[in-house]
Write a protein that holds these residues in place. Sequence first.
Motif, mmCIF file in Angstrom:
data_model
loop_
_atom_site.group_PDB
_atom_site.id
_atom_site.type_symbol
_atom_site.label_atom_id
_atom_site.label_comp_id
_atom_site.label_asym_id
_atom_site.label_seq_id
_atom_site.Cartn_x
_atom_site.Cartn_y
_atom_site.Cartn_z
ATOM 1 N N ASP A 147 18.511 42.294 92.139
ATOM 2 C CA ASP A 147 17.176 42.877 91.962
ATOM 3 C C ASP A 147 16.165 42.247 92.919
ATOM 4 O O ASP A 147 15.200 42.899 93.341
ATOM 5 C CB ASP A 147 16.693 42.683 90.526
ATOM 6 N N ALA A 148 16.379 40.972 93.219
ATOM 7 C CA ALA A 148 15.472 40.262 94.136
ATOM 8 C C ALA A 148 15.819 40.504 95.604
ATOM 9 O O ALA A 148 15.188 39.916 96.484
ATOM 10 C CB ALA A 148 15.514 38.768 93.833
ATOM 11 N N GLY A 149 16.824 41.352 95.848
ATOM 12 C CA GLY A 149 17.189 41.675 97.219
ATOM 13 C C GLY A 149 18.257 40.789 97.820
ATOM 14 O O GLY A 149 18.537 40.882 99.019
ATOM 15 N N TRP A 150 18.889 39.951 96.995
ATOM 16 C CA TRP A 150 19.933 39.075 97.516
ATOM 17 C C TRP A 150 21.244 39.831 97.661
ATOM 18 O O TRP A 150 21.558 40.736 96.876
ATOM 19 C CB TRP A 150 20.156 37.904 96.565
ATOM 20 N N ASP A 151 22.010 39.424 98.648
ATOM 21 C CA ASP A 151 23.380 39.917 98.838
ATOM 22 C C ASP A 151 24.297 39.044 97.982
ATOM 23 O O ASP A 151 24.406 37.842 98.217
ATOM 24 C CB ASP A 151 23.745 39.820 100.325
ATOM 25 N N VAL A 152 24.952 39.660 96.978
ATOM 26 C CA VAL A 152 25.679 38.890 95.964
ATOM 27 C C VAL A 152 27.143 39.309 95.924
ATOM 28 O O VAL A 152 27.464 40.499 95.906
ATOM 29 C CB VAL A 152 25.060 39.102 94.562
ATOM 30 N N ILE A 153 28.022 38.310 95.876
ATOM 31 C CA ILE A 153 29.449 38.536 95.665
ATOM 32 C C ILE A 153 29.860 37.793 94.401
ATOM 33 O O ILE A 153 29.550 36.604 94.223
ATOM 34 C CB ILE A 153 30.291 38.043 96.857
ATOM 35 N N VAL A 154 30.559 38.494 93.508
ATOM 36 C CA VAL A 154 31.087 37.895 92.278
ATOM 37 C C VAL A 154 32.593 37.738 92.441
ATOM 38 O O VAL A 154 33.290 38.700 92.765
ATOM 39 C CB VAL A 154 30.780 38.769 91.053
ATOM 40 N N LEU A 155 33.087 36.532 92.209
ATOM 41 C CA LEU A 155 34.520 36.248 92.302
ATOM 42 C C LEU A 155 35.091 36.153 90.890
ATOM 43 O O LEU A 155 34.700 35.281 90.106
ATOM 44 C CB LEU A 155 34.756 34.931 93.044
ATOM 45 N N ALA B 49 31.015 47.728 81.901
ATOM 46 C CA ALA B 49 30.983 48.773 82.927
ATOM 47 C C ALA B 49 29.561 49.060 83.374
ATOM 48 O O ALA B 49 29.298 49.274 84.574
ATOM 49 C CB ALA B 49 31.643 50.042 82.393
ATOM 50 N N ALA B 50 28.618 49.063 82.437
ATOM 51 C CA ALA B 50 27.223 49.303 82.805
ATOM 52 C C ALA B 50 26.690 48.184 83.695
ATOM 53 O O ALA B 50 25.958 48.442 84.663
ATOM 54 C CB ALA B 50 26.375 49.435 81.536
ATOM 55 N N LEU B 51 27.049 46.932 83.387
ATOM 56 C CA LEU B 51 26.619 45.810 84.226
ATOM 57 C C LEU B 51 27.210 45.905 85.627
ATOM 58 O O LEU B 51 26.520 45.665 86.627
ATOM 59 C CB LEU B 51 27.028 44.487 83.574
ATOM 60 N N VAL B 52 28.491 46.252 85.720
ATOM 61 C CA VAL B 52 29.142 46.370 87.023
ATOM 62 C C VAL B 52 28.534 47.525 87.827
ATOM 63 O O VAL B 52 28.255 47.390 89.033
ATOM 64 C CB VAL B 52 30.660 46.563 86.854
ATOM 65 N N ASP B 53 28.311 48.663 87.171
ATOM 66 C CA ASP B 53 27.746 49.812 87.867
ATOM 67 C C ASP B 53 26.326 49.526 88.350
ATOM 68 O O ASP B 53 25.931 49.928 89.453
ATOM 69 C CB ASP B 53 27.755 51.039 86.964
ATOM 70 N N ARG B 54 25.559 48.841 87.533
ATOM 71 C CA ARG B 54 24.191 48.502 87.936
ATOM 72 C C ARG B 54 24.203 47.580 89.143
ATOM 73 O O ARG B 54 23.398 47.730 90.070
ATOM 74 C CB ARG B 54 23.453 47.841 86.761
ATOM 75 N N LEU B 55 25.096 46.604 89.132
ATOM 76 C CA LEU B 55 25.204 45.691 90.269
ATOM 77 C C LEU B 55 25.604 46.435 91.533
ATOM 78 O O LEU B 55 25.025 46.223 92.615
ATOM 79 C CB LEU B 55 26.222 44.600 89.944
ATOM 80 N N ALA B 56 26.584 47.320 91.429
ATOM 81 C CA ALA B 56 27.035 48.074 92.600
ATOM 82 C C ALA B 56 25.919 48.932 93.172
ATOM 83 O O ALA B 56 25.797 49.087 94.400
ATOM 84 C CB ALA B 56 28.237 48.940 92.222
ATOM 85 N N ALA B 57 25.086 49.488 92.300
ATOM 86 C CA ALA B 57 23.976 50.324 92.774
ATOM 87 C C ALA B 57 22.964 49.526 93.578
ATOM 88 O O ALA B 57 22.187 50.104 94.355
ATOM 89 C CB ALA B 57 23.289 50.988 91.582
ATOM 90 N N ARG B 58 22.995 48.213 93.462
ATOM 91 C CA ARG B 58 22.082 47.349 94.197
ATOM 92 C C ARG B 58 22.783 46.596 95.317
ATOM 93 O O ARG B 58 22.242 45.648 95.866
ATOM 94 C CB ARG B 58 21.396 46.375 93.229
ATOM 95 N N GLY B 59 23.991 47.014 95.632
ATOM 96 C CA GLY B 59 24.694 46.441 96.767
ATOM 97 C C GLY B 59 25.566 45.247 96.460
ATOM 98 O O GLY B 59 26.242 44.728 97.357
ATOM 99 N N GLY B 60 25.577 44.774 95.199
ATOM 100 C CA GLY B 60 26.449 43.667 94.843
ATOM 101 C C GLY B 60 27.868 44.135 94.629
ATOM 102 O O GLY B 60 28.118 45.323 94.401
ATOM 103 N N ARG B 61 28.813 43.221 94.689
ATOM 104 C CA ARG B 61 30.213 43.618 94.503
ATOM 105 C C ARG B 61 30.994 42.529 93.784
ATOM 106 O O ARG B 61 30.641 41.348 93.835
ATOM 107 C CB ARG B 61 30.875 43.947 95.837
ATOM 108 N N VAL B 62 32.055 42.982 93.119
ATOM 109 C CA VAL B 62 32.949 42.080 92.401
ATOM 110 C C VAL B 62 34.303 42.108 93.086
ATOM 111 O O VAL B 62 34.843 43.187 93.358
ATOM 112 C CB VAL B 62 33.103 42.499 90.926
ATOM 113 N N GLU B 63 34.845 40.937 93.370
ATOM 114 C CA GLU B 63 36.183 40.824 93.951
ATOM 115 C C GLU B 63 37.111 40.263 92.884
ATOM 116 O O GLU B 63 36.861 39.191 92.335
ATOM 117 C CB GLU B 63 36.163 39.929 95.193
ATOM 118 N N TYR B 64 38.184 41.002 92.592
ATOM 119 C CA TYR B 64 39.097 40.651 91.512
ATOM 120 C C TYR B 64 40.307 39.884 92.033
ATOM 121 O O TYR B 64 40.609 39.884 93.226
ATOM 122 C CB TYR B 64 39.532 41.909 90.770
ATOM 123 N N ARG B 65 40.986 39.227 91.085
ATOM 124 C CA ARG B 65 42.128 38.360 91.420
ATOM 125 C C ARG B 65 41.739 37.375 92.517
ATOM 126 O O ARG B 65 42.494 37.117 93.447
ATOM 127 C CB ARG B 65 43.342 39.196 91.843
#
Length: 534
Positions: free
Chosen positions: A26-34, A237-253
Motif C-alpha cells: 500500500d505504501a508503494g514498496w516492492d514486496v516478495i513473500v517467501l 485468498a483475499a489477502l493474496v489477491d489484494r497483494l497481487a493487485a498491488r504488485g506484490g508476489r508470493v513465492e512458494y516452496r
Amino acid sequence: MTTTTCDAVVIGAGHNGLVAANLLADAGWDVIVLEATAAPGGAVASAEITVPGYLSDLCSAFYPFATLPGPLEDLNLFEYGLAWRHAPDVLAHLHPDGRAAVLNLDPQRTAASVADFAGADADAWLALYQDWLAIGDRLIEAIMRPFPPVRGGFGLLRRARVAGGLRLARLGVLPVRRLGQERFAGEGATLLLAGSAMHTDLSPDEAGSGLYGWLLGMVGQQYGFPVPAGGAGALTAALVDRLAARGGRVEYRAPAARVAVAGGRARGVATAGGQRVLARRAVLADVPAPALFHDLVDRRALPARLVEDVARFRWDGATVKIDWALSGPVPWKNPALAGAGAVHLGADLNGLSRYAATLACGDVPAEPFVIAGQMTTADPARSPAGTETLWAYTHLPRRSHWAEEEIAEQAERVEAVFEDAAPGFRRLVRARHVFGPADLEAKNPSLVGGALGGGTSAPYQQLFFRPVPGLGRADTPVDRLFLASASAHPGGGVHGAPGANAARAALARDGAAAGRVYRAAVNAAHRAIYRRAQ
C-alpha cells in the motif's frame, strides 16, 4: 544461484505475513513473500480432507478478532471476495449435568441462558457487557497497537478513569475462576468465560485467564464468532489477491535458510533452494521467535542475552485435532447446542481445572475438554444439505514425540465425549481425519509441536515480555529486521496485529531524518536491555 532485489522480503505467507506485505505494498514498496510450503495461509487454510464435498478448516476456523476494527478489517477484503457467515448462536458450553450456557449476539438471549443456572446472573451478565461497551473499543485499540500503546492507552485511561483503570489492571492478572465468583451466582456465565479462556493455554486458576475469558466472551457477545464463507482459505485468498493487485508476489516452496546481516543490518534472505532475495528496505519474519533468532540469524549478530532468553521461550500446549464428515447434524441430547457454531464439551469449572492440572503435570487427560466447531451450521456451503462438517480439538502435554496409537487413543476419547453428549454420533460419521502435533507442524512449520498460539499466553510472556523480556515490539537488535509473527505482541489469534505492527515499524524506520531518530531510540533501548557485565 539466482539473485532478486526488492524493497522488502517477508518470510512466511501466514496471515500475519500477508497483512504486513499488503501494508507495505500500500505504501508503494516492492514486496516478495517467501513461503516454505506449497500454499499460503499457514493456519488459515481449508481443504476437503474427509469426504469430497465436505470442506474442513485445517487449523483455525472462527475469527472474532478479524471483523472488529483492526488490521484485517482495515484492508477491506470484501472487495476481494471475502464474506462472513454466522451460526444462529455464537457459543454453547455444555455442563456435565446436561444444561447448556449459550452465548448469542442478542445480549438478552445470553442473559436468559445464564439465568437458567442462577436467576440473578441475567442482570449480572448484562452489567458485565455494559462494562465492556464502555471501554472495549479503546481496549482493542490498545491491544492491537505496538507496545506501549500510547494513543489507545491514553484513550482507554480517559474512558476508565483512575479507579476503572486500576480495576482493569487487576482484571489483567485475575484468574477466570475468581472473576466468575465475584460477578456471578451460578456456573453458566462463568463457564462461558472460562471455556473462552481455555482457547489459550491458561487454566481457570492461572493469572491472566480472567482477562482472556472476559475479552473473548465480550468480543463474542458484540461481534460473534464469524467464519469466512467458503472456508478459512477464503480469507487467505483475499489477502493474496489484494497483494497481487498491488504488485506484490508470493513465492512458494521457498523456505528461508538464512537472513543475511552485514554491518548490523538485515540485507536480505537466502532460501534453502539457493535463491538470494536482497532487501533494500526491510526483512520481516512471520516465523516463531526461536526460528528467527536461533536458526535464521547468525547468533554472532545478536546480543548474547537475547539468544539466552529465546532459549527459555515457552510454547503453548500441543494439540490433537479431528475433522469429521457427518451424514446428519450432531444428535445433541440438549437441543440448545444445535445452533451454536462453537461448542465446549466435557467439563464444568472444576473439570477444566483438573484437565489443565493434568496437562501441567505432563500427563494425558483421560477426560479431555473439547472445543468443537459445527461448520455447516455456521456456513451451509461447507457440506451437502442436511449434513455437517465438524471439527474438534483438545490439548496434550508437550513432548518431543507421540506414537500414532497414543494420538488414536486420544481421538477415541474425544469421540466418546461426543457420544456421551450426542448418542448416536458415531453412526453418523462417514469419515474422519486426525491431526496429531507432528502432523500440524508438518502442515505449518510455525505450529511447533502442535502449538496453536505462537507461544504461551501467560502474563510473563506478554506485552514487553513477548517474545522475551525487553522486546515487546516488532523491532529487533538487527537494523531493518522485524518480527511479524504471533510470537510478537499481541500474540496469537487471527487479527493480523503482529504483521501490521511489523509493517508500521518498517515504514517508520525507512523515513530519512525520522528514521534515523527512530533507529537511534531502538538501539539505545536494546543496549539498555541487553547490556551485561562481562
